[in-house]
Design a protein around this motif. Structure first.
Motif, PDB file in Angstrom:
ATOM      1  N   GLY A 190       0.812  -1.210   0.000  1.00 48.66           N
ATOM      2  CA  GLY A 190       0.000   0.000   0.000  1.00 48.66           C
ATOM      3  C   GLY A 190       0.844   1.258   0.000  1.00 48.66           C
ATOM      4  N   PRO A 191       0.349   2.304  -0.679  1.00 43.36           N
ATOM      5  CA  PRO A 191       1.099   3.555  -0.755  1.00 43.36           C
ATOM      6  C   PRO A 191       0.820   4.483   0.418  1.00 43.36           C
ATOM      7  CG  PRO A 191      -0.860   3.725  -2.096  1.00 43.36           C
ATOM      8  CD  PRO A 191      -0.869   2.339  -1.503  1.00 43.36           C
ATOM      9  N   ALA A 192       1.718   5.429   0.594  1.00 44.46           N
ATOM     10  CA  ALA A 192       1.515   6.480   1.600  1.00 44.46           C
ATOM     11  C   ALA A 192       2.368   7.676   1.220  1.00 44.46           C
ATOM     12  CB  ALA A 192       1.904   5.985   2.993  1.00 44.46           C
ATOM     13  N   SER A 193       1.910   8.845   1.613  1.00 43.44           N
ATOM     14  CA  SER A 193       2.773  10.025   1.602  1.00 43.44           C
ATOM     15  C   SER A 193       3.424  10.112   2.975  1.00 43.44           C
ATOM     16  CB  SER A 193       1.957  11.287   1.323  1.00 43.44           C
ATOM     17  OG  SER A 193       1.036  11.510   2.391  1.00 43.44           O
ATOM     18  N   TRP A 194       4.470  10.916   3.085  1.00 38.04           N
ATOM     19  CA  TRP A 194       5.096  11.071   4.402  1.00 38.04           C
ATOM     20  C   TRP A 194       4.104  11.642   5.411  1.00 38.04           C
ATOM     21  CZ3 TRP A 194       9.176   8.491   5.591  1.00 38.04           C
ATOM     22  CH2 TRP A 194      10.181   8.225   4.657  1.00 38.04           C
ATOM     23  N   SER A 195       3.266  12.579   4.962  1.00 38.35           N
ATOM     24  CA  SER A 195       2.289  13.163   5.888  1.00 38.35           C
ATOM     25  C   SER A 195       1.231  12.139   6.290  1.00 38.35           C
ATOM     26  CB  SER A 195       1.633  14.397   5.266  1.00 38.35           C
ATOM     27  OG  SER A 195       1.006  14.080   4.032  1.00 38.35           O
ATOM     28  N   GLY A 196       0.810  11.297   5.332  1.00 40.51           N
ATOM     29  CA  GLY A 196      -0.149  10.243   5.657  1.00 40.51           C
ATOM     30  C   GLY A 196       0.448   9.213   6.604  1.00 40.51           C
ATOM     31  N   PHE A 197       1.713   8.902   6.406  1.00 34.64           N
ATOM     32  CA  PHE A 197       2.436   7.994   7.298  1.00 34.64           C
ATOM     33  C   PHE A 197       2.454   8.580   8.712  1.00 34.64           C
ATOM     34  CE2 PHE A 197       6.857   5.698   7.686  1.00 34.64           C
ATOM     35  CZ  PHE A 197       6.317   4.787   8.578  1.00 34.64           C
ATOM     36  N   ALA A 198       2.769   9.866   8.804  1.00 36.14           N
ATOM     37  CA  ALA A 198       2.824  10.517  10.117  1.00 36.14           C
ATOM     38  C   ALA A 198       1.462  10.489  10.805  1.00 36.14           C
ATOM     39  CB  ALA A 198       3.311  11.953   9.961  1.00 36.14           C
ATOM     40  N   ARG A 199       0.400  10.768  10.064  1.00 38.63           N
ATOM     41  CA  ARG A 199      -0.938  10.757  10.666  1.00 38.63           C
ATOM     42  C   ARG A 199      -1.280   9.379  11.214  1.00 38.63           C
ATOM     43  NH1 ARG A 199      -2.209  13.974   5.948  1.00 38.63           N
ATOM     44  NH2 ARG A 199      -2.494  16.166   6.569  1.00 38.63           N
ATOM     45  N   GLN A 200      -0.879   8.324  10.478  1.00 40.40           N
ATOM     46  CA  GLN A 200      -1.171   6.976  10.952  1.00 40.40           C
ATOM     47  C   GLN A 200      -0.372   6.654  12.215  1.00 40.40           C
ATOM     48  OE1 GLN A 200      -3.546   5.195   9.484  1.00 40.40           O
ATOM     49  NE2 GLN A 200      -3.366   3.442  10.859  1.00 40.40           N
ATOM     50  N   ILE A 201       0.853   7.123  12.272  1.00 40.94           N
ATOM     51  CA  ILE A 201       1.675   6.932  13.475  1.00 40.94           C
ATOM     52  C   ILE A 201       1.003   7.573  14.682  1.00 40.94           C
ATOM     53  CG2 ILE A 201       3.863   7.561  14.595  1.00 40.94           C
ATOM     54  CD1 ILE A 201       5.106   7.467  11.716  1.00 40.94           C
ATOM     55  N   PHE A 202       0.547   8.817  14.515  1.00 41.06           N
ATOM     56  CA  PHE A 202      -0.082   9.525  15.628  1.00 41.06           C
ATOM     57  C   PHE A 202      -1.422   8.904  16.000  1.00 41.06           C
ATOM     58  CE2 PHE A 202       2.420  13.375  14.004  1.00 41.06           C
ATOM     59  CZ  PHE A 202       3.489  13.079  14.830  1.00 41.06           C
ATOM     60  N   SER A 203      -2.135   8.379  15.012  1.00 42.63           N
ATOM     61  CA  SER A 203      -3.405   7.719  15.296  1.00 42.63           C
ATOM     62  C   SER A 203      -3.187   6.486  16.163  1.00 42.63           C
ATOM     63  CB  SER A 203      -4.098   7.326  13.986  1.00 42.63           C
ATOM     64  OG  SER A 203      -5.266   6.579  14.227  1.00 42.63           O
ATOM     65  N   GLU A 204      -2.181   5.681  15.813  1.00 42.77           N
ATOM     66  CA  GLU A 204      -1.875   4.487  16.601  1.00 42.77           C
ATOM     67  C   GLU A 204      -1.391   4.868  17.994  1.00 42.77           C
ATOM     68  OE1 GLU A 204      -2.521   1.452  15.921  1.00 42.77           O
ATOM     69  OE2 GLU A 204      -3.111   1.704  13.823  1.00 42.77           O
ATOM     70  N   SER A 205      -0.564   5.906  18.078  1.00 49.77           N
ATOM     71  CA  SER A 205      -0.048   6.340  19.373  1.00 49.77           C
ATOM     72  C   SER A 205      -1.169   6.867  20.261  1.00 49.77           C
ATOM     73  CB  SER A 205       1.018   7.413  19.163  1.00 49.77           C
ATOM     74  OG  SER A 205       1.554   7.841  20.390  1.00 49.77           O
ATOM     75  N   ALA A 206      -2.071   7.659  19.689  1.00 53.82           N
ATOM     76  CA  ALA A 206      -3.186   8.215  20.461  1.00 53.82           C
ATOM     77  C   ALA A 206      -4.076   7.113  21.006  1.00 53.82           C
ATOM     78  CB  ALA A 206      -3.996   9.168  19.590  1.00 53.82           C
ATOM     79  N   ARG A 207      -4.271   6.061  20.208  1.00 56.00           N
ATOM     80  CA  ARG A 207      -5.101   4.934  20.634  1.00 56.00           C
ATOM     81  C   ARG A 207      -4.542   4.278  21.887  1.00 56.00           C
ATOM     82  NH1 ARG A 207      -5.125  -0.441  19.537  1.00 56.00           N
ATOM     83  NH2 ARG A 207      -3.257  -0.231  18.247  1.00 56.00           N
TER      84      ARG A 207
END
Length: 293
Positions: A217-234
């Motif tokens: 699956g593809p990602a932009s660096w900003s999309g990658f960062a958002r997913q990191i923060f989403s997992e961390s927030a969870r």
């Protein structure tokens, strides 16, 4: 099976150490500086010659992409000449070599996923040194598998995931490039893929050549960062808002490919293995870094 891995403290080497612990009949030897140094030919030839492995995983590299622009000789000494020496030393003891390369060998101009036969055209010293390393590895050892990967992260060493989590501890907003696309790849997935390939090599059923191994699956660096923060927030960990910016707003010495997405279909056809979705692979890494595993 005796597997020697170069780059003792690297993300892939340490991930291989963990993965190998669950594999019977596997002896893993991890080597690195100062005893083994890609810029010291004698240390390369002597270390591999003494160990007499069945397979060499060539994971050590000069990875300071920005610094390479000012140190091209050092980058080429490690990533090109050094990589070729590793493959040669492996051939000298009758060993196959699995060499790690990069998406940076591509110019980033195609609209879709790169396949192995697409024209290369690296934009940076780092990319050029890694492409020359591919050539020298192939020339030195006919039993070679060259794995191009991308955007590698893990719970070890320095990587984008750890950088983002560190920034989120100190600030509410982080600025991240949103117009570069690629495949975030867990080092654990690379380790699993290497072990699958090594198993086939030991059974004399390997297919040799160049393959892509990257997260699905593809990602932009900003999309990658958002997913990191989403997992961390969870998990109750640090999080931040992502301010998406362009490449032009974040100038660097080394030019990056705008699109370096990799197709891994050839690897699946040859070895029946593929990494999972990068979002799924990210989850346990963030949990581990957050102390939630």
């Amino acid at each position: 099976m005796r597997l020697l891995v170069t780059g003792r403290e690297g993300q892939v080497s340490r991930s291989l150490e963990e993965a190998a612990a669950t594999v019977g009949g596997l002896e893993l030897i991890r080597v690195g500086r100062p005893d083994f140094d890609l810029q010291n030919p004698k240390s390369v030839l002597e270390t591999i010659g003494a160990a007499k492995p069945d397979i060499v995983v060539s994971a050590a590299a000069y990875t300071a992409v920005e610094q390479a622009e000012a140190e091209p000789e050092e980058a080429f000494a490690a990533n090109a000449t050094g990589a070729g020496l590793v493959a040669e030393a492996a051939a000298n003891v009758g060993a196959a070599v699995i060499h790690l390369s990069t998406d940076f060998v591509f110019p980033g101009t195609v609209p879709g996923d790169y396949v192995e036969t697409d024209p290369t055209g690296p934009l940076s010293v780092y990319g050029r040194s890694k492409l020359e390393g591919e050539r020298l590895v192939a020339a030195a050892n006919p039993r070679h598998v060259i794995l191009r990967t991308a955007w590698v992260y893990s719970a070890f060493g320095k990587n984008f995931v750890k950088t983002m989590l560190g920034l989120a501890r100190d600030r509410d907003t982080v600025r991240v490039v949103g117009d570069q696309w690629g495949n975030p790849t867990a080092a654990g997935d690379i380790a699993d893929g290497i072990l699958r390939i090594a198993s086939r090599m030991s059974e004399q059923r390997a297919e040799y050549g160049v393959f892509h191994l990257a997260g699905k699956g593809p990602a932009s660096w900003s999309g990658f960062a958002r997913q990191i923060f989403s997992e961390s927030a969870r998990l109750g960990g640090p999080t931040a808002t992502v301010d998406e910016i362009t490449t032009a707003e974040f100038p660097t010495k080394a030019v990056r490919p705008q699109n370096s997405r990799l197709s891994c279909a050839k690897l699946f056809d040859a070895y029946g293995w593929q990494p999972g979705a990068w979002q799924d692979a990210l989850r346990p890494v963030v949990a581990r870094l957050s102390g939630g595993d």
